[in-house]
Design a protein around this motif. Structure first.
Motif, PDB file in Angstrom:
ATOM      1  N   ASP A  33      40.148  66.491 -29.197  1.00 31.82           N
ATOM      2  CA  ASP A  33      39.626  65.593 -30.228  1.00 31.82           C
ATOM      3  C   ASP A  33      38.115  65.747 -30.414  1.00 31.82           C
ATOM      4  O   ASP A  33      37.444  64.819 -30.895  1.00 31.82           O
ATOM      5  CB  ASP A  33      39.957  64.123 -29.915  1.00 31.82           C
ATOM      6  CG  ASP A  33      41.458  63.862 -29.885  1.00 31.82           C
ATOM      7  OD1 ASP A  33      42.200  64.585 -30.585  1.00 31.82           O
ATOM      8  OD2 ASP A  33      41.893  62.953 -29.157  1.00 31.82           O
ATOM      9  N   ASP A  34      37.596  66.913 -30.055  1.00 30.93           N
ATOM     10  CA  ASP A  34      36.178  67.203 -30.261  1.00 30.93           C
ATOM     11  C   ASP A  34      36.069  67.979 -31.576  1.00 30.93           C
ATOM     12  O   ASP A  34      35.873  69.194 -31.603  1.00 30.93           O
ATOM     13  CB  ASP A  34      35.639  68.030 -29.084  1.00 30.93           C
ATOM     14  CG  ASP A  34      34.131  68.163 -29.107  1.00 30.93           C
ATOM     15  OD1 ASP A  34      33.523  67.883 -30.159  1.00 30.93           O
ATOM     16  OD2 ASP A  34      33.554  68.563 -28.076  1.00 30.93           O
ATOM     17  N   TYR A  35      36.223  67.247 -32.674  1.00 32.38           N
ATOM     18  CA  TYR A  35      36.395  67.904 -33.968  1.00 32.38           C
ATOM     19  C   TYR A  35      35.140  68.614 -34.451  1.00 32.38           C
ATOM     20  O   TYR A  35      35.230  69.625 -35.150  1.00 32.38           O
ATOM     21  CB  TYR A  35      36.873  66.881 -35.003  1.00 32.38           C
ATOM     22  CG  TYR A  35      38.244  66.329 -34.690  1.00 32.38           C
ATOM     23  CD1 TYR A  35      39.367  67.145 -34.739  1.00 32.38           C
ATOM     24  CD2 TYR A  35      38.411  65.002 -34.319  1.00 32.38           C
ATOM     25  CE1 TYR A  35      40.619  66.653 -34.436  1.00 32.38           C
ATOM     26  CE2 TYR A  35      39.669  64.490 -34.008  1.00 32.38           C
ATOM     27  CZ  TYR A  35      40.770  65.323 -34.065  1.00 32.38           C
ATOM     28  OH  TYR A  35      42.013  64.837 -33.754  1.00 32.38           O
ATOM     29  N   GLU A  71      41.424  66.106 -39.944  1.00 35.05           N
ATOM     30  CA  GLU A  71      41.592  65.145 -38.851  1.00 35.05           C
ATOM     31  C   GLU A  71      40.286  64.505 -38.389  1.00 35.05           C
ATOM     32  O   GLU A  71      40.292  63.441 -37.763  1.00 35.05           O
ATOM     33  CB  GLU A  71      42.233  65.854 -37.639  1.00 35.05           C
ATOM     34  CG  GLU A  71      43.639  66.371 -37.902  1.00 35.05           C
ATOM     35  CD  GLU A  71      44.057  67.404 -36.850  1.00 35.05           C
ATOM     36  OE1 GLU A  71      43.223  67.746 -35.980  1.00 35.05           O
ATOM     37  OE2 GLU A  71      45.193  67.878 -36.907  1.00 35.05           O
ATOM     38  N   GLN A  72      39.147  65.136 -38.674  1.00 31.70           N
ATOM     39  CA  GLN A  72      37.918  64.819 -37.935  1.00 31.70           C
ATOM     40  C   GLN A  72      37.400  63.393 -38.143  1.00 31.70           C
ATOM     41  O   GLN A  72      36.758  62.837 -37.259  1.00 31.70           O
ATOM     42  CB  GLN A  72      36.815  65.821 -38.270  1.00 31.70           C
ATOM     43  CG  GLN A  72      36.276  65.737 -39.678  1.00 31.70           C
ATOM     44  CD  GLN A  72      35.148  66.731 -39.904  1.00 31.70           C
ATOM     45  OE1 GLN A  72      34.718  67.430 -38.992  1.00 31.70           O
ATOM     46  NE2 GLN A  72      34.646  66.801 -41.120  1.00 31.70           N
ATOM     47  N   ASP A  73      37.704  62.786 -39.263  1.00 33.92           N
ATOM     48  CA  ASP A  73      37.183  61.436 -39.499  1.00 33.92           C
ATOM     49  C   ASP A  73      38.216  60.351 -39.240  1.00 33.92           C
ATOM     50  O   ASP A  73      38.050  59.213 -39.696  1.00 33.92           O
ATOM     51  CB  ASP A  73      36.668  61.326 -40.940  1.00 33.92           C
ATOM     52  CG  ASP A  73      35.435  62.193 -41.154  1.00 33.92           C
ATOM     53  OD1 ASP A  73      34.636  62.292 -40.211  1.00 33.92           O
ATOM     54  OD2 ASP A  73      35.295  62.768 -42.237  1.00 33.92           O
ATOM     55  N   ILE A  94      38.344  61.112 -46.536  1.00 37.84           N
ATOM     56  CA  ILE A  94      37.559  62.336 -46.308  1.00 37.84           C
ATOM     57  C   ILE A  94      36.428  62.379 -47.321  1.00 37.84           C
ATOM     58  O   ILE A  94      36.659  62.198 -48.521  1.00 37.84           O
ATOM     59  CB  ILE A  94      38.452  63.588 -46.458  1.00 37.84           C
ATOM     60  CG1 ILE A  94      39.640  63.508 -45.498  1.00 37.84           C
ATOM     61  CG2 ILE A  94      37.660  64.855 -46.220  1.00 37.84           C
ATOM     62  CD1 ILE A  94      40.694  64.580 -45.726  1.00 37.84           C
ATOM     63  N   ASN A  95      35.214  62.642 -46.860  1.00 38.82           N
ATOM     64  CA  ASN A  95      34.117  62.671 -47.823  1.00 38.82           C
ATOM     65  C   ASN A  95      34.231  63.901 -48.730  1.00 38.82           C
ATOM     66  O   ASN A  95      34.884  64.889 -48.393  1.00 38.82           O
ATOM     67  CB  ASN A  95      32.742  62.585 -47.138  1.00 38.82           C
ATOM     68  CG  ASN A  95      32.342  63.882 -46.450  1.00 38.82           C
ATOM     69  OD1 ASN A  95      32.274  64.942 -47.057  1.00 38.82           O
ATOM     70  ND2 ASN A  95      32.054  63.787 -45.160  1.00 38.82           N
ATOM     71  N   SER A  96      33.609  63.833 -49.881  1.00 36.44           N
ATOM     72  CA  SER A  96      33.806  64.842 -50.929  1.00 36.44           C
ATOM     73  C   SER A  96      33.382  66.237 -50.489  1.00 36.44           C
ATOM     74  O   SER A  96      34.015  67.237 -50.852  1.00 36.44           O
ATOM     75  CB  SER A  96      33.031  64.440 -52.186  1.00 36.44           C
ATOM     76  OG  SER A  96      31.647  64.284 -51.889  1.00 36.44           O
ATOM     77  N   LYS A  97      32.334  66.330 -49.681  1.00 38.78           N
ATOM     78  CA  LYS A  97      31.854  67.638 -49.226  1.00 38.78           C
ATOM     79  C   LYS A  97      32.878  68.302 -48.303  1.00 38.78           C
ATOM     80  O   LYS A  97      33.161  69.500 -48.417  1.00 38.78           O
ATOM     81  CB  LYS A  97      30.508  67.470 -48.501  1.00 38.78           C
ATOM     82  CG  LYS A  97      29.889  68.783 -48.064  1.00 38.78           C
ATOM     83  CD  LYS A  97      28.530  68.551 -47.395  1.00 38.78           C
ATOM     84  CE  LYS A  97      27.908  69.860 -46.930  1.00 38.78           C
ATOM     85  NZ  LYS A  97      26.610  69.634 -46.241  1.00 38.78           N
ATOM     86  N   VAL A  98      33.465  67.509 -47.392  1.00 30.63           N
ATOM     87  CA  VAL A  98      34.469  68.043 -46.471  1.00 30.63           C
ATOM     88  C   VAL A  98      35.740  68.406 -47.233  1.00 30.63           C
ATOM     89  O   VAL A  98      36.361  69.438 -46.977  1.00 30.63           O
ATOM     90  CB  VAL A  98      34.779  67.032 -45.349  1.00 30.63           C
ATOM     91  CG1 VAL A  98      35.945  67.511 -44.487  1.00 30.63           C
ATOM     92  CG2 VAL A  98      33.539  66.810 -44.487  1.00 30.63           C
ATOM     93  N   ALA A 130      45.519  66.250 -46.778  1.00 33.25           N
ATOM     94  CA  ALA A 130      44.152  65.832 -47.087  1.00 33.25           C
ATOM     95  C   ALA A 130      44.136  64.873 -48.282  1.00 33.25           C
ATOM     96  O   ALA A 130      43.418  63.871 -48.283  1.00 33.25           O
ATOM     97  CB  ALA A 130      43.289  67.056 -47.374  1.00 33.25           C
ATOM     98  N   LEU A 131      44.953  65.173 -49.283  1.00 40.48           N
ATOM     99  CA  LEU A 131      44.973  64.342 -50.489  1.00 40.48           C
ATOM    100  C   LEU A 131      45.579  62.969 -50.223  1.00 40.48           C
ATOM    101  O   LEU A 131      45.088  61.958 -50.733  1.00 40.48           O
ATOM    102  CB  LEU A 131      45.753  65.072 -51.594  1.00 40.48           C
ATOM    103  CG  LEU A 131      45.059  66.323 -52.162  1.00 40.48           C
ATOM    104  CD1 LEU A 131      46.029  67.158 -52.967  1.00 40.48           C
ATOM    105  CD2 LEU A 131      43.847  65.925 -53.005  1.00 40.48           C
TER     106      LEU A 131
END
Length: 534
Positions: free
Chosen positions: A279-281, A315-317, A322-326, A358-359
């Motif tokens: 979980d160390d994304y 998964e990272q957040d 999910i922010n737009s950049k990611v 993601a969506l």
């Protein structure tokens, strides 16, 4: 004095002045056949049709493949002869570049600038070494490990001073032949008060592969004390910690290896996988990004790296949006998969599932459903040939996207391929309680267990019949196919029979698509070599 007039030499450097200078040096050494190119891609193109005696290759050629990637691809595609001398040339001295060059194991490493005298002196030694090892190298080029062993032993007996040149070839050949006792004796003799680095790593790897984790760990740790800049030692320690269930310690070891040699693609991939499991994304994403970049000009480029990066970013957040950049990075990463590997429907389906995941996380339900529909269509008739954890991830994503029927179909294939493994079956059961999936292979498992008992008692015909029944019931099961092939090989060793040999090859064909990461892959390779030798 060595006669270079009949040697064919290739120079690869992106500076025309350097190519001209080295060509002039070679002319003074009486070399008549010199080719010169500016890119790694040109090197590979020439090597498709020409066997060179010497390749002088710059490491950094600007855009495109670097020298490390060229040498890796030449070995991977077998377009370089063992007799060829490959010299890595560079003006750089950064640790990352030097370690990358050394890890791909050229015959020599030459730093710019150099003059004709130093070039000739270096090449003289390399030519003499290759000449002394000619019988060994010829056996290597024929892929005849027994002949390699015989040649090494003959040279060592007739010219003891050349023994050190033969040892690594001998170790590799013994490993290929599966002569574990002889290999361990050889390597143990080389790991004394002043061990050779390669021998220490080889012995530790050998012990680890045979489950002797304490002995292997002690060797790796001793190696770190003696050779702290040897990244392969940290790879080995990471594998041991991971085998013992300590994935955090394993990650720390790989991080150290990556600090020493950051341009090793596979090490970055393994670090990314471990960090993701922990979980160390942030570190996982960094490692996968690096691996994607390294892979773009590599023969070992893999869509798995892109898919892992996209999954990590998703998964990272946690459960949040999910922010737009990611999200843009996820889409760009998966678009590269869709474009580069467009002819593989299973890969595209996996890309679709990640897009959908993601969506849906961002609340874009209708768009996510569109991707789920495309994935379901591409997975019709899914045949497997993926690692079980990948298949289980796909099933989970399908269910999350509302495609339960397709998820069960994928799990059914997974159960047939890997259901003889209780741990995998337990993971399948965590996703479904469908008895048609969980109980489908009971009779086959019974036949397989009875077949193993017969085989252990050396009742090979009876074992074969039981394995045949298991494999007929579940033809996609890898273990049953390998057990059938192994029983056939035992019978063929006693009595040659073309029909049985053909059946053996068919059984091995059922397993040939297994992922190289599968713990049975080494066994498959050994059985395949035995069958091909009949």
């Amino acid at each position: 004095m060595i006669d270079y007039s009949n040697k064919r030499v290739l120079i690869a450097d992106d500076f025309s002045g350097f190519r001209s200078s080295v060509t002039g040096m070679l002319r003074q050494m009486a070399v008549r056949n010199v080719d010169a190119v500016a890119t790694g891609e040109e090197t590979l193109a020439l090597c498709r049709n020409t066997q060179y005696d010497v390749i002088l290759h710059d490491y950094n050629l600007g855009e495109g493949k670097n020298g490390q990637q060229v040498l890796e691809e030449l070995h991977h595609t077998k377009r370089i002869s063992p007799h060829c001398i490959f010299v890595m040339v560079t003006a750089e001295s950064s640790q990352a570049m030097v370690m990358a060059a050394l890890e791909c194991e050229p015959d020599a490493y030459l730093t710019k600038p150099f003059n004709r005298a130093s070039l000739e002196q270096r090449l003289d030694k390399l030519v003499q070494r290759k000449a002394a090892l000619k019988p060994v190298l010829e056996a290597v080029s024929r892929n005849d490990p027994q002949a390699v062993v015989d040649a090494c032993r003959t040279i060592t007996q007739e010219q003891p001073r050349l023994a050190t040149l033969c040892q690594r070839y001998l170790a590799d050949a013994l490993a290929q032949l599966g002569q574990d006792a002889e290999l361990e004796t050889l390597l143990s003799g080389l790991v004394g008060d002043r061990p050779l680095p390669w021998a220490l790593v080889a012995l530790a790897n050998h012990l680890r592969a045979r489950g002797k984790l304490d002995e292997a760990q002690a060797l790796y740790e001793r190696g770190v004390e003696l050779f702290p800049m040897l990244p392969a030692l940290f790879d080995g320690l990471a594998a041991i910690h991971d085998a013992r269930g300590d994935s955090l310690a394993a990650q720390q070891c790989l991080e150290q290896g990556v600090r020493i040699s950051p341009h090793a693609l596979q090490r970055q991939v393994e670090l990314g996988k471990l960090a993701r499991r922990n979980d160390d994304y942030a570190k996982a994403a960094r490692a996968f990004r690096h691996a994607v970049g390294l892979g773009r000009n590599s023969a070992f480029r893999s869509p798995e790296t892109h898919l892992q990066l996209a999954a990590t970013l998703t998964e990272q957040d946690g459960p949040g949006v999910i922010n737009s950049k990611v999200l843009l990075e996820i889409r760009q990463t998966l678009a590269e998969v869709d474009k580069t590997w467009k002819d593989d429907p299973t890969l595209i389906a996996r890309s679709n599932l990640l897009q959908g995941s993601a969506l849906i996380k961002n609340g874009q339900k209708s768009e996510a459903e569109r991707y789920a529909q495309m994935a379901s269509e591409r997975l019709e008739g899914f045949e497997g040939s993926l690692a079980p954890d990948t298949v289980l991830d796909m099933a989970r994503q399908l269910r999350d996207l509302g495609r339960a029927d397709t998820a069960d179909s994928v799990l059914s294939t997974c159960a047939e391929m890997y259901g003889d493994d209780p741990a995998i079956l337990e993971q399948i059961a965590a996703q479904t309680d469908n008895p048609e999936i969980l109980k489908a292979g009971e009779q086959a498992k019974t036949c397989n267990r009875e077949g193993i008992k017969c085989y252990q008692q050396k009742h090979f015909p009876e074992a074969l019949e039981l394995f045949r029944q298991a494999s007929a019931s579940q033809p996609r099961n890898i273990s049953y196919a390998l057990n059938t092939a192994q029983s056939l090989l035992q019978l063929l060793a006693q009595t040659p029979d073309e029909a049985l040999k053909a059946e053996c090859l068919r059984s091995l064909g059922q397993a040939h698509n297994m992922p190289t990461s599968d713990k049975r892959y080494e066994r498959y390779q050994k059985l395949r070599r035995a069958a091909d030798a009949l």
